[in-house]
Design a protein around this motif. Structure first.
Motif, PDB file in Angstrom:
ATOM      1  N   UNK A   1      -3.285  12.587   6.380  1.00 33.40           N
ATOM      2  CA  UNK A   1      -3.430  11.583   5.361  1.00 33.40           C
ATOM      3  C   UNK A   1      -4.208  11.822   4.484  1.00 33.40           C
TER       4      UNK A   1
ATOM      5  N   UNK B   1       4.124   0.696   2.465  1.00 29.95           N
ATOM      6  CA  UNK B   1       4.248  -0.160   3.391  1.00 29.95           C
ATOM      7  C   UNK B   1       4.631  -1.595   2.812  1.00 29.95           C
TER       8      UNK B   1
ATOM      9  N   UNK C   1       0.599  12.038   2.150  1.00 30.36           N
ATOM     10  CA  UNK C   1       0.205  13.032   3.212  1.00 30.36           C
ATOM     11  C   UNK C   1       0.542  14.405   3.083  1.00 30.36           C
TER      12      UNK C   1
ATOM     13  N   UNK D   1       0.620   5.683   0.592  1.00 31.08           N
ATOM     14  CA  UNK D   1      -0.204   6.893   1.234  1.00 31.08           C
ATOM     15  C   UNK D   1       0.578   8.036   0.794  1.00 31.08           C
TER      16      UNK D   1
ATOM     17  N   UNK E   1       7.338   1.160   7.817  1.00 31.83           N
ATOM     18  CA  UNK E   1       6.537   2.139   6.828  1.00 31.83           C
ATOM     19  C   UNK E   1       7.776   3.017   6.334  1.00 31.83           C
TER      20      UNK E   1
ATOM     21  N   UNK F   1      -2.193  -0.178   6.260  1.00 29.22           N
ATOM     22  CA  UNK F   1      -1.297   0.729   7.220  1.00 29.22           C
ATOM     23  C   UNK F   1      -1.127   1.925   7.029  1.00 29.22           C
ATOM     24  N   UNK F   2      -2.454   2.584   7.216  1.00 37.24           N
ATOM     25  CA  UNK F   2      -2.706   4.012   7.271  1.00 37.24           C
ATOM     26  C   UNK F   2      -2.352   4.459   8.412  1.00 37.24           C
ATOM     27  N   UNK F   3      -1.704   5.749   8.657  1.00 35.10           N
ATOM     28  CA  UNK F   3      -1.383   6.318   9.812  1.00 35.10           C
ATOM     29  C   UNK F   3      -1.733   7.581   9.869  1.00 35.10           C
ATOM     30  N   UNK F   4      -2.019   7.893  11.261  1.00 37.98           N
ATOM     31  CA  UNK F   4      -2.793   9.183  11.565  1.00 37.98           C
ATOM     32  C   UNK F   4      -1.812   9.959  12.669  1.00 37.98           C
ATOM     33  N   UNK F   5      -1.349  11.059  12.257  1.00 36.61           N
ATOM     34  CA  UNK F   5      -0.264  11.852  13.173  1.00 36.61           C
ATOM     35  C   UNK F   5      -1.076  12.723  14.095  1.00 36.61           C
TER      36      UNK F   5
ATOM     37  N   UNK G   1      -4.810   6.506   0.300  1.00 34.10           N
ATOM     38  CA  UNK G   1      -4.224   5.026   0.409  1.00 34.10           C
ATOM     39  C   UNK G   1      -4.584   4.704  -0.868  1.00 34.10           C
TER      40      UNK G   1
ATOM     41  N   UNK H   1       1.329  18.078  12.405  1.00 40.52           N
ATOM     42  CA  UNK H   1       1.729  16.779  11.702  1.00 40.52           C
ATOM     43  C   UNK H   1       1.257  16.540  10.459  1.00 40.52           C
ATOM     44  N   UNK H   2       1.788  15.471   9.718  1.00 37.72           N
ATOM     45  CA  UNK H   2       1.182  15.216   8.385  1.00 37.72           C
ATOM     46  C   UNK H   2      -0.197  14.690   8.587  1.00 37.72           C
TER      47      UNK H   2
ATOM     48  N   UNK I   1       0.735  -1.181   0.075  1.00 39.47           N
ATOM     49  CA  UNK I   1       0.096   0.088  -0.103  1.00 39.47           C
ATOM     50  C   UNK I   1       0.826   1.088  -0.147  1.00 39.47           C
TER      51      UNK I   1
END
Lengths: 112, 113
Positions: A45, A92, A35, A33, A100, B100-104, A48, A42-43, A31
């Motif tokens: 999202x 990822x 950002x 992403x 990641x 695997x999505x990340x939230x900061x 995806x 912070x970044x 996958x």
């Protein structure tokens, strides 16, 4: 070592122009992403993508995942000052144990 | 759902001191990752915790450590601070599995003088 290379590193264009940012690797990702990060924050999202060749649209932003799942692009149509920021791609691996990997980023500035 | 929170937002420390940063992930997320961001090096991965266990580790010295509690909240500690540790420290929350999505979180800006 997995690497994600983003290009260009910096881009300054006039409001209303179109642009494309690239994210390339020699590794296959399960996958990827994108950002956007603004100074001191912070970044956030944006999208995806998981399937080779997949295209996703978010208003004026179009994201594409390469057929081999090794690269991606972000195209912005009619850029606006609000699009200004640092754009990061992140890939990822196939398992949850994989790290990641983040690209080095593209700093975009849109001039009014 | 509430987003990722990090405390404190800003911190000024002196070289040689130690610091602890805190992160509360999104409710239900079991993975917390920590990153260091500097203008010169970009986003550097420190470590990831999943269900209280360190699952991945970056290439940072042992002065950087972390832990995760049973409620998924996480802390990272930096001992014997150096000037080069000045950076934005970001915490990212995720479910821990594909895609695997990340939230900061908003980050903690650490300045070492």
């Amino acid at each position: 070592t997995q690497l994600l290379e983003q290009s260009p590193q910096f881009l300054s264009i006039q409001e209303g122009e179109n642009l494309t940012v690239y994210c390339n690797s020699s590794s296959v990702f399960s996958s990827l992403q994108w950002y956007r990060q603004e100074p001191g924050e912070g970044p956030v999202l944006l999208v995806t993508v998981v399937t080779g060749g997949e295209v996703k649209k978010l208003k004026r932003l179009t994201f594409q995942f390469g057929d081999a799942r090794k690269d991606s692009s972000l195209h912005i149509t009619a850029a606006q000052p609000g699009d200004t920021g640092l754009y990061l791609c992140a890939g990822a691996g196939r398992s949850s144990a994989s790290k990641i990997i983040f690209g080095s980023g593209t700093r975009l500035s849109i001039r009014p | 759902k509430a987003g990722v929170t990090q405390t404190p937002r800003y911190l000024i420390k002196t070289r040689g001191q130690q610091v602890t940063l805190s992160c509360s992930p999104i409710s239900g997320h079991r993975s917390v990752s920590w990153y260091q961001q500097t203008p010169g090096q970009g986003l550097q991965f420190l470590f990831e915790y999943f269900s209280e266990t360190q699952r991945n580790k970056g290439n940072f010295p042992g002065r950087f450590s972390g832990r995760q509690f049973s409620n998924s909240r996480s802390e990272m500690n930096v001992s014997t601070l150096e000037l080069g540790d000045s950076a934005l420290y970001l915490c990212a929350s995720s479910e821990g599995g594909f895609p695997y999505e990340q939230y900061f979180g908003p980050g903690t800006r650490l300045t070492v003088t």
